[in-house]
Write an enzyme that holds these catalytic residues in place. Structure first.
Site, PDB file in Angstrom:
ATOM      1  N   LYS A 267       0.821  -1.219   0.000  1.00  0.00           N
ATOM      2  CA  LYS A 267       0.000   0.000   0.000  1.00  0.00           C
ATOM      3  C   LYS A 267       0.851   1.264   0.000  1.00  0.00           C
ATOM      4  CE  LYS A 267      -3.920  -2.306   2.192  1.00  0.00           C
ATOM      5  NZ  LYS A 267      -3.288  -3.619   2.485  1.00  0.00           N
ATOM      6  N   ARG A 268       1.761   1.329  -0.962  1.00  0.00           N
ATOM      7  CA  ARG A 268       2.630   2.490  -1.083  1.00  0.00           C
ATOM      8  C   ARG A 268       1.954   3.576  -1.916  1.00  0.00           C
ATOM      9  NH1 ARG A 268       4.867  -0.255   2.559  1.00  0.00           N
ATOM     10  NH2 ARG A 268       7.102  -0.682   2.576  1.00  0.00           N
TER      11      ARG A 268
END
Length: 278
Positions: free
Chosen positions: A97-98
């Site tokens: 979840k960058r």
């Protein structure tokens, strides 16, 4: 992994199961929880080998490894290498979840997609196009958060926006289609939103969807499949706790095999009923 290779694996295995690797120390059997990071490593690798026959993808959740600092990052390298060597046809997703300004995203992409050699990475779209585009490396996939399975998704993702009055998650998807295509872009769409899944499938007909939330979070595999399958299957359904922590005792592997094999059998029946396999 190319799109056609993923579809081929799904049809051959009669499975669109993704096993989430989210090891919780508190849920490990005593023989493993007592030996720290070595126990986490043994647990993860044995779960991977035991469930590999029933799934087409693995999705390590980075938070469960980063909590161990350098040892955890090292374990991600071990897991990636293990899967590449022993299960080379499995789709490997970094649930990281960058998403940050462009030069920062580029370094995240280098670390996860190049250094750790994952096929795909989950990305937050909140900062927009320049925060997402660096993840579109050759031969890699972006899996963009569209409509997540958690309760807090109601706070922003379903708000009506713009002249169209469509929910924000729809606008996210429409914008993202300008950045990627069906061969390098997927969307995260939670199993806890079955009605919205039907709309998402209609609007994003040919895109693969990664669907978390089946099992422990209350989503129904049958309901999700009825809403989101397309002519090429088009979905990966993730189960994490419901498989890897189906038992906290020494029979954890047997129970993980049972849970994953039952899901695979249900998926096969659904695919057959849809005419996707014979």
């Amino acid at each position: 992994m190319k799109l056609q290779s993923l579809i081929q694996q799904i049809l051959q295995k009669r499975s669109y199961l993704c096993v989430g690797i989210d090891p919780d120390e508190k849920l490990l059997p005593n023989s493993l929880s007592s030996i720290g990071i070595a126990g986490i490593e043994k647990f993860c690798l044995s779960i991977i080998d035991a469930t590999a026959p029933f799934c087409v993808a693995f999705k390590p959740n980075f938070a469960f490894f980063e909590a161990f600092g350098a040892d955890g990052f090292g374990l991600l390298e071990i897991i990636s290498g293990h899967i590449r060597k022993k299960h080379p046809h499995h789709f490997l997703i970094a649930d990281a979840k960058r998403g940050d300004i462009g030069n920062t995203s580029a370094r995240y992409a280098e670390a996860i997609l190049t250094k750790l050699n994952f096929d795909a990475i989950t990305v937050s779209p909140y900062m927009g196009e320049d925060s997402v585009k660096p993840f579109f490396l050759e031969g890699k996939w972006v899996i963009l958060l569209m409509l997540t399975s958690n309760k807090g998704s109601e706070n922003f993702q379903k708000l009506s926006v713009g002249m169209s009055g469509e929910p924000l998650y729809v606008e996210v998807g429409r914008n993202a289609m300008q950045w990627g295509n069906t061969e390098n872009l997927m969307f995260v769409t939670g199993a806890t939103h079955p009605d919205e899944l039907k709309k998402i499938r209609q609007l994003f007909r040919d895109y693969f969807l990664l669907i978390p939330g089946v099992g422990a979070q209350g989503g129904s595999l049958l309901e999700v499949s009825q809403s989101a399958l397309n002519e090429s299957v088009g979905i990966l359904v993730n189960s994490s706790r419901g498989i890897i922590h189906s038992s906290s005792a020494e029979d954890y592997l047997e129970q993980a095999v049972l849970a994953s094999s039952m899901m695979q059998k249900e998926m096969e029946e659904i695919m057959r009923s849809k005419g996707l396999v014979q």
